[in-house]
Design a protein around this motif. Structure first.
Motif, short mmCIF file in Angstrom:
data_model
loop_
_atom_site.label_atom_id
_atom_site.label_comp_id
_atom_site.label_asym_id
_atom_site.label_seq_id
_atom_site.Cartn_x
_atom_site.Cartn_y
_atom_site.Cartn_z
N ALA A 202 -3.06 -6.89 1.30
CA ALA A 202 -4.05 -5.91 0.79
C ALA A 202 -4.36 -5.39 -0.42
CB ALA A 202 -3.76 -4.24 1.46
N LEU A 203 -3.51 -5.51 -1.54
CA LEU A 203 -3.64 -5.22 -2.98
C LEU A 203 -4.27 -6.45 -3.44
CD1 LEU A 203 -0.09 -3.68 -3.89
CD2 LEU A 203 -2.56 -2.53 -3.98
N VAL A 204 -4.22 -7.81 -3.04
CA VAL A 204 -4.67 -8.87 -3.52
C VAL A 204 -6.17 -8.74 -3.22
CG1 VAL A 204 -4.68 -11.39 -3.67
CG2 VAL A 204 -2.66 -10.08 -3.91
N GLU A 205 -6.37 -8.57 -2.04
CA GLU A 205 -7.75 -8.67 -1.30
C GLU A 205 -8.59 -7.77 -1.86
OE1 GLU A 205 -7.67 -8.88 2.97
OE2 GLU A 205 -6.86 -10.96 2.96
N SER A 206 -8.14 -6.55 -2.12
CA SER A 206 -9.00 -5.44 -3.02
C SER A 206 -9.20 -5.59 -4.44
CB SER A 206 -8.12 -4.08 -2.63
OG SER A 206 -7.10 -3.96 -3.35
N GLY A 207 -8.33 -6.68 -5.03
CA GLY A 207 -8.63 -6.67 -6.31
C GLY A 207 -7.91 -5.87 -7.19
N ASN A 208 -6.95 -5.08 -6.41
CA ASN A 208 -5.97 -4.42 -7.46
C ASN A 208 -4.67 -5.05 -8.06
OD1 ASN A 208 -7.17 -1.79 -7.16
ND2 ASN A 208 -6.56 -1.77 -5.02
N LEU A 209 -4.65 -6.47 -7.68
CA LEU A 209 -3.70 -7.12 -8.15
C LEU A 209 -4.18 -8.69 -8.22
CD1 LEU A 209 -0.14 -6.69 -6.25
CD2 LEU A 209 -0.78 -6.05 -8.60
N THR A 210 -4.09 -9.40 -9.33
CA THR A 210 -4.34 -10.66 -9.60
C THR A 210 -3.45 -11.63 -9.83
OG1 THR A 210 -6.52 -9.70 -10.40
CG2 THR A 210 -6.10 -12.03 -10.91
N LEU A 211 -3.47 -12.75 -9.11
CA LEU A 211 -2.53 -13.70 -8.95
C LEU A 211 -2.65 -14.80 -10.00
CD1 LEU A 211 -1.94 -14.53 -5.09
CD2 LEU A 211 -0.56 -13.07 -6.58
#
Length: 381
Positions: A202-211
């Motif tokens: 959820a964090l990655v998809e929302s843009g709050n975490l960037t891999l």
């Protein structure tokens, strides 16, 4: 019949944000009852075995098995010894979270019979540990490792993760250097995998975490073998590195299709007494598992009997995980020339493409192909 034993302890102080394992934070009451259920399941399984076995490894995984008291671990080891003839030289591993360990507890585990600790460090950076949702700090990880040594453990493995949000190749190299400085006998080093239905997804998809981008992730993967190799660790499986003679014996059974029996909520088993094998897993929910065991029923679900073709496919894609590779002559003896014919065409094509190396009857992953190993494994499915 030789077998490995796996005991799953599904409870944690707090579930990590990236974790999709069968684990959850729990009440103390549920944790206290659980070891008794495990012992009862061992009794039920032993009574239903068609032949006696000797267990050569015992692995307590989770979850966070180091939430158990040493006396509880001792009771599980004693039950395994009584029911499954635990070998005198058995490798007995306990997974541990640095935030749950003390010297007193580790000394108790050692007295109980544990002879190998797998320490889930994951990172030496406090900001990354917090981002992962871990319950320990860098200093607690260092202190826990030192306590393992003081307690007398001479076989310690550490887990490290790369390709974390905000992590650079230079930071990963430093993490590897920090790991080598501890001088563990074994290092598992693997990339973060963003699994479905986890907070991380959820964090990655929302843009709050960037891999990290593909280039940086590839650089971290390639740095792992380079840095650990220079540090004296042999790369023996895709994500695993060890000092000479310190490979994980328990995990080796998975890759070579040896039998193992799993106990606990969600634990998986594989029984191979005919070369083909069958698999099953236990009920995942702790409540459903408890209900089954208390009613004197084995909690297994979804038993699958493998056919000849499935067994051959497994032998290839599991065996190729080990960097020493496979012996085709042995596979022909085990499964017959006709079963190998179509796979040998795949082997020839991958050798020509530089993705597999063939030396006599042995095949193995080419060093440059390890990074795309999953694509190669898919060829044999």
């Amino acid at each position: 019949m030789r077998t490995g034993l796996y005991i799953h302890f599904p409870f944690c102080l707090k579930k990590c944000l990236y974790c999709d394992f069968n684990s959850a934070a729990s009440s103390i009451l549920a944790r206290e009852e659980y070891p008794q259920l495990l012992v009862r399941e061992m009794e039920l399984r032993q009574a239903r075995l068609a032949q006696p076995v000797q267990a050569t490894t015992l692995y307590l995984g989770g979850g966070t098995p180091s939430l158990m008291a040493p006396a509880e671990v001792a009771a599980l080891i004693d039950a395994a010894a009584a029911r499954f003839s635990l070998a005198p030289d058995a490798e007995i591993t306990l997974e541990a979270n640095p935030g749950t360990l003390t010297l007193e507890k580790l000394s108790g585990y050692r007295s109980a019979g544990v002879n190998r600790i797998s320490l889930g460090i994951q990172s030496f950076e406090d900001r990354l540990l917090e981002m992962l949702g871990r319950v320990h700090s860098r200093q607690e990880a260092l202190d826990a490792f030192e306590a393992c040594r003081k307690a007398g453990f001479d076989n310690v493995s550490i887990d490290l993760m790369h390709s974390l949000p905000g992590q650079s190749p230079a930071q990963w190299r430093q993490a590897l250097a920090d790991g080598i400085a501890l001088a563990p006998e074994h290092i598992s080093a693997y990339a973060l995998s963003v699994e479905e239905e986890t907070p991380f997804e959820a964090l990655v998809e929302s843009g709050n975490l960037t891999l990290p981008g593909e280039e940086d992730a590839a650089a971290m993967f390639e740095a792992t073998a380079e840095v650990l190799g220079k540090g004296g660790y042999r790369h023996y499986e895709i994500s695993n590195f060890a000092r000479p003679g310190r490979q994980s014996r328990h995990n080796g059974a998975y890759w070579t299709r040896q039998s193992y029996l799993g106990f606990g909520a969600g634990a998986h088993s594989f029984w191979n007494d005919n070369g083909m094998g069958e698999r099953w897993h236990n009920a995942e929910g702790a409540g459903e598992y408890r209900e089954a065991v208390l009613s004197d029923a084995l909690p297994e679900r979804e038993r699958e009997v493998l056919n000849h073709d499935q067994a051959v496919s497994e032998a290839f894609f599991l065996g190729l995980r080990v960097l020493a590779g496979l012996d085709l002559d042995q596979l022909e003896k085990d499964y017959g020339a006709s079963a190998l014919a179509s796979r040998l065409e795949i082997v020839d094509r991958l050798v020509a493409a530089g993705q597999l190396v063939r030396e006599g009857s042995r095949i193995r992953l080419a060093p440059q192909a390890i990074i795309v190993a999953n694509r190669i494994f898919a060829e044999f499915l």
